[in-house]
Design an enzyme around this catalytic site. Structure first.
Site, PDB file in Angstrom:
ATOM      1  N   PRO A   1      15.897 -15.716 145.836  1.00 56.15           N
ATOM      2  CG  PRO A   1      17.868 -15.334 144.641  1.00 56.15           C
ATOM      3  CD  PRO A   1      16.385 -15.169 144.562  1.00 56.15           C
TER       4      PRO A   1
ATOM      5  CB  CYS B   1      21.988 -16.186 152.390  1.00 57.64           C
ATOM      6  SG  CYS B   1      22.904 -15.875 150.881  1.00 57.64           S
TER       7      CYS B   1
ATOM      8  CB  ALA C   1      23.913 -16.707 147.162  1.00 54.57           C
TER       9      ALA C   1
ATOM     10  CD  GLN D   1      21.520 -15.411 143.735  1.00 49.90           C
ATOM     11  OE1 GLN D   1      21.827 -15.566 144.917  1.00 49.90           O
ATOM     12  NE2 GLN D   1      20.925 -14.323 143.281  1.00 49.90           N
TER      13      GLN D   1
ATOM     14  CE1 TYR E   1      28.039 -10.829 148.752  1.00 47.93           C
ATOM     15  CE2 TYR E   1      25.966 -10.997 147.568  1.00 47.93           C
ATOM     16  CZ  TYR E   1      26.656 -10.904 148.755  1.00 47.93           C
ATOM     17  OH  TYR E   1      25.977 -10.887 149.949  1.00 47.93           O
TER      18      TYR E   1
ATOM     19  NE  ARG F   1      18.298 -10.997 142.646  1.00 50.05           N
ATOM     20  CZ  ARG F   1      17.675 -11.187 143.813  1.00 50.05           C
ATOM     21  NH1 ARG F   1      18.375 -11.310 144.936  1.00 50.05           N
ATOM     22  NH2 ARG F   1      16.361 -11.281 143.867  1.00 50.05           N
TER      23      ARG F   1
ATOM     24  N   GLY G   1      10.556 -11.907 148.558  1.00 51.92           N
ATOM     25  CA  GLY G   1      11.564 -12.337 149.507  1.00 51.92           C
ATOM     26  C   GLY G   1      11.070 -12.323 150.932  1.00 51.92           C
ATOM     27  NE  ARG G   2      13.957  -7.252 153.992  1.00 50.69           N
ATOM     28  CZ  ARG G   2      14.609  -6.751 152.949  1.00 50.69           C
ATOM     29  NH1 ARG G   2      14.012  -6.680 151.766  1.00 50.69           N
ATOM     30  NH2 ARG G   2      15.848  -6.322 153.083  1.00 50.69           N
TER      31      ARG G   2
END
Length: 383
Positions: A29, A31, A65, A107, A191, A239, A347-348
């Site tokens: 996930p 953003c 998210a 997520q 978070y 996560r 991810g990246r």
């Protein structure tokens, strides 16, 4: 976990809970900060972005998210699942992901004191957004920011903490109605849930603060109550930040103890219903003091994977995925082959190449079926 060989291949199928993925690659996930109307409603960007990664061969695609309430958003440009309009907008996106062979996941998140900030995009600094500029009052366990420089945050009352649990439950119910087949509870990266876990940011004196049992109570209540409404035939994931690398904060030992408590008895597995853990790190403290470089979080996933081994003979064993600068196919394959984790979250590298799994399959398992839509068959010789 079901595999086709004694040692799993990255492109063997993977059973998580009651469902199977076509391979062991997961789109992490990430953003997108793409909601220009600031109403939390996903749109064409999300349809194209997530659909492209499903078409590119990922076994599971996890939407970014997604806030469980308006004040849970990291930024005003975040997506949400706190109302039915958002639910209905997610439904066709979910179907797009599924239609291209990937399992659709989302997520669910609450940013807590790290909410109401500028989008994480070029040209922004990540500073707090003022209430007069479409921002809002942020909330936290004890009125303490996990990082410096953010606007003052307000401590949640005990009643408001319980409302947070209800918000996660309502969002999970809408995720089910939208057609998602997995939800991941976001308890990492500093978070709100992570803020409750860490004694640095949680200095409460009620039943949600103090001892480890109390500081983990919010997370355990969210898991148990989400599981109660989330269908048994779907995946419940989590996560975590395996470690903050900050003295006196959340540690790898804490993470291992937490996960063990969620899965180490039949009663716990029935109560929390946890199927999958994705192991990241950091989020509390201004300076990241941990390792860096390719696969820098693998030691954390490996520790949690050892905890999960105790569930291997159960009806629904716990699956563990690793994340963090996993960019090369051989690297990903070795993680699975060596037993450091059951799957990898990309991810990246997936932002740079939506077809990462298809390319990896050519390198790792040549002459086999490539997880690619038939419309792209002419590209196979270019991979």
């Amino acid at each position: 976990m079901t595999t086709s060989t004694a040692f799993p291949h990255l492109f063997d199928s993977l059973t998580i809970g009651p469902l199977s993925l076509r391979n062991r690659t997961i789109l992490a996930p990430m953003c997108m900060y793409s909601i220009t109307e600031h109403d939390g409603v996903p749109g064409s960007w999300h349809q194209v972005h997530l659909g492209a990664r499903a078409a590119g061969g990922f076994g599971m695609v996890v939407a970014e998210a997604t806030a469980v309430s308006p004040e849970a958003r990291i930024s005003p440009a975040d997506v949400g699942l706190w109302n039915d309009t958002q639910r209905d907008a997610w439904a066709p996106i979910v179907e797009t992901i599924r239609s291209y062979g990937a399992l659709p996941a989302v997520q669910l998140a609450h940013a807590g004191a790290k909410a109401s900030t500028e989008p994480g995009l070029p040209g922004y600094t990540g500073a707090s957004v003022g209430i007069d500029d479409d921002g809002w009052q942020t909330v936290s366990p004890s009125g303490i920011n996990p990082v410096s420089g953010l606007a003052e945050t307000r401590e949640l009352s005990t009643e408001q903490v319980r409302q947070v649990v209800a918000d996660f439950v309502d969002a999970a119910r809408r995720a089910d109605e939208a057609g998602f087949e997995a939800v991941m509870i976001h308890a990492a990266h500093g978070y709100l849930i992570h803020q409750f876990l860490s004694p640095v940011t949680n200095q409460r004196t009620d039943e949600y603060g103090g001892s480890v049992e109390n500081r983990t109570r919010l997370l355990r209540e969210i898991l148990a109550e989400v599981r109660a409404v989330w269908p048994a035939e779907k995946i419940l994931g989590l996560r975590i930040s395996g470690s903050d690398y900050v003295e006196g904060s959340w540690s790898l030992d804490d993470s291992a103890e937490l996960i063990a408590g969620l899965v180490d008895t039949p009663q716990a597995r029935a109560q929390y219903g946890l199927d999958w853990v994705d192991v990241s790190s950091g989020g509390i403290g201004d300076t990241y003091r941990g390792p860096s470089g390719p696969g820098y979080q693998l030691h954390l996933a490996e520790r949690i994977h050892r905890v999960a081994e105790a569930t291997r003979d159960s009806e629904r064993p716990l699956t563990v995925s690793a994340v963090g600068i996993i960019t090369e196919p051989g690297q990903a394959q070795q993680i699975v082959l060596s037993g450091q984790a059951d799957a990898v979250s990309i991810g990246r590298a997936a932002l740079a190449d939506p077809n990462w799994p298809a390319r990896a399959s050519v390198e790792l398992r040549p002459n086999s079926e490539i997880p690619f839509p038939p419309q792209y068959h002419r590209a196979q010789r270019a991979l």
